[in-house]
Write a protein that holds these residues in place. Sequence first.
Motif, PDB file in Angstrom:
ATOM      1  N   UNK B   8     -61.472   9.572  45.301  1.00  0.00           N
ATOM      2  CA  UNK B   8     -62.285  10.247  45.849  1.00  0.00           C
ATOM      3  C   UNK B   8     -62.354  11.839  45.578  1.00  0.00           C
ATOM      4  N   UNK B   9     -61.377  12.341  45.090  1.00  0.00           N
ATOM      5  CA  UNK B   9     -61.296  13.763  44.609  1.00  0.00           C
ATOM      6  C   UNK B   9     -62.067  13.869  43.299  1.00  0.00           C
ATOM      7  N   UNK B  12     -65.841  13.512  44.003  1.00  0.00           N
ATOM      8  CA  UNK B  12     -66.183  14.653  44.562  1.00  0.00           C
ATOM      9  C   UNK B  12     -66.406  15.701  43.627  1.00  0.00           C
ATOM     10  N   UNK B  13     -65.567  15.718  42.691  1.00  0.00           N
ATOM     11  CA  UNK B  13     -65.553  16.953  41.612  1.00  0.00           C
ATOM     12  C   UNK B  13     -66.618  16.629  40.652  1.00  0.00           C
ATOM     13  N   UNK B  16     -69.854  17.737  42.139  1.00  0.00           N
ATOM     14  CA  UNK B  16     -69.838  19.009  42.416  1.00  0.00           C
ATOM     15  C   UNK B  16     -69.993  19.973  40.910  1.00  0.00           C
ATOM     16  N   UNK B  42     -64.784  28.625  47.975  1.00  0.00           N
ATOM     17  CA  UNK B  42     -63.383  27.848  47.930  1.00  0.00           C
ATOM     18  C   UNK B  42     -63.249  27.146  49.395  1.00  0.00           C
ATOM     19  N   UNK B  45     -66.188  24.506  49.633  1.00  0.00           N
ATOM     20  CA  UNK B  45     -65.883  23.415  48.803  1.00  0.00           C
ATOM     21  C   UNK B  45     -64.732  22.459  49.291  1.00  0.00           C
ATOM     22  N   UNK B  46     -63.695  23.163  49.967  1.00  0.00           N
ATOM     23  CA  UNK B  46     -62.665  22.302  50.675  1.00  0.00           C
ATOM     24  C   UNK B  46     -62.907  21.882  52.067  1.00  0.00           C
ATOM     25  N   UNK B  49     -65.128  18.806  50.896  1.00  0.00           N
ATOM     26  CA  UNK B  49     -63.923  17.506  50.470  1.00  0.00           C
ATOM     27  C   UNK B  49     -63.280  17.014  51.707  1.00  0.00           C
ATOM     28  N   UNK B  50     -62.947  17.681  52.762  1.00  0.00           N
ATOM     29  CA  UNK B  50     -62.489  17.014  53.988  1.00  0.00           C
ATOM     30  C   UNK B  50     -63.480  16.207  54.578  1.00  0.00           C
ATOM     31  N   UNK B  53     -65.670  11.888  53.344  1.00  0.00           N
ATOM     32  CA  UNK B  53     -65.483  10.640  53.898  1.00  0.00           C
ATOM     33  C   UNK B  53     -66.929  10.295  54.785  1.00  0.00           C
TER      34      UNK B  53
END
Lengths: 217, 194
Positions: B8-9, B12-13, B16, B42, B45-46, B49-50, B53
């Motif tokens: 997932x990370x 996502x990246x 991005x 920041x 973006x976090x 990401x949270x 889903x």
Amino acid sequence: MKCDQIQSLAGPYLDSELDVRTTGEIQDHLAACPDCARAFATQQQAEARLAAALQQGHATPALWERIEQSVRQAARARAAAVTAPSPTDLAVQASTASRDRTRQPGQSWWRTWLWPSPRFYAGVAAVWICIFALNLLTGNLPEVVHRSAPQQSQQSPETARAFAEQRQELAELLGLTDAPAQPPKPTAPPNQTHIWNTDDRVPDSVLNRSATSASHT
Amino acid sequence: MKPDLTSDADRFLALLKPIERDLELYCRRLVWEPQDASDAIQNAVLRAFAAFERYRPNASFRAWLFQILTREVFALNRKHARIARHEFQLEPEELDAIESADPPSTRPDHCGTPASLAEALDEDLMADLKILTDNERAVLLLRAIGEMRYREIAESLDIPLGSVMGHLARARQKMRTLIGRRDRRPAIAKADNL
């Protein structure tokens, strides 16, 4: 469409946000109106340069590296949270840890469970409570038995007389005595009629009372 | 079955990466305090990401992230409560009145080359952008930097489509007027020296 209406739609027209029919009308008007065409061209040029000015700049690599690390760290934290034990598992682990903490090296498991532990003291207290309760019960028990048991020590007159006769016959057979043995004095229960035999010796008080009653009659 | 969070990370990246520059530029233009820009990016973006889903693959990742960043910056701007204190809330009519004080013949062509304009705007542009309201600035930047359609801007800012067109028209008019006035100053100073 008039010129002022066309001018108000300049922005959406240059951004290609209008429908096909309106776009066609504007194009027809611009082809026929040099002033509006010139104004549109100037606005288009100005907005393109404004957009170019606003888009000037570059990304900061250090910032995005830091953000990427933060994202990966967040992903690891989420993965750790997903694989974390359930509350039940945590409770079992805590209980085991507690037992292990109180258990000394080389100490057997039953000694750990029985001494010194709350269970041990609770068991001792339960035993003492049982003993105290039994003491209370057994302290009242003889009195109850005494009151409820039948009076076996008291013999009936017939039985006593039978014993006396048997004892006398046995003595006569053995030649042990000359005088006949006195039967034990029967003790009649209260409120019970005494049955007299012919061998019984009538007490003097009874005889006196009978004489007195006869004289009266 | 446990979800593959590392994947997932990475996903996502990967989404991005192409919009990092635009996000940063947009944030630096939109945020009121320049030093807040890094934190805002920041945090946004976090936050994205949270919530990754819940992101639907058929939706625009670019518009979705710009929306989250816009909300983050708006919250920061409100937190500092500086917009209301510094914003002039100039209407286009007021700017036109200022502009009409100069005869049209003295108007220089304020549409210079992109490079020179960019140099001139580098610091002044930020000051000019602060003249705009929060929504005007966001709409202008989402269109110019985010290159979003009007409908995407409306969804990102949660405002009607007509409001997007109104905010964008006013923002462009104010910016053209402000840039034109600034470009006139050197010419006026030069004329005064003569």
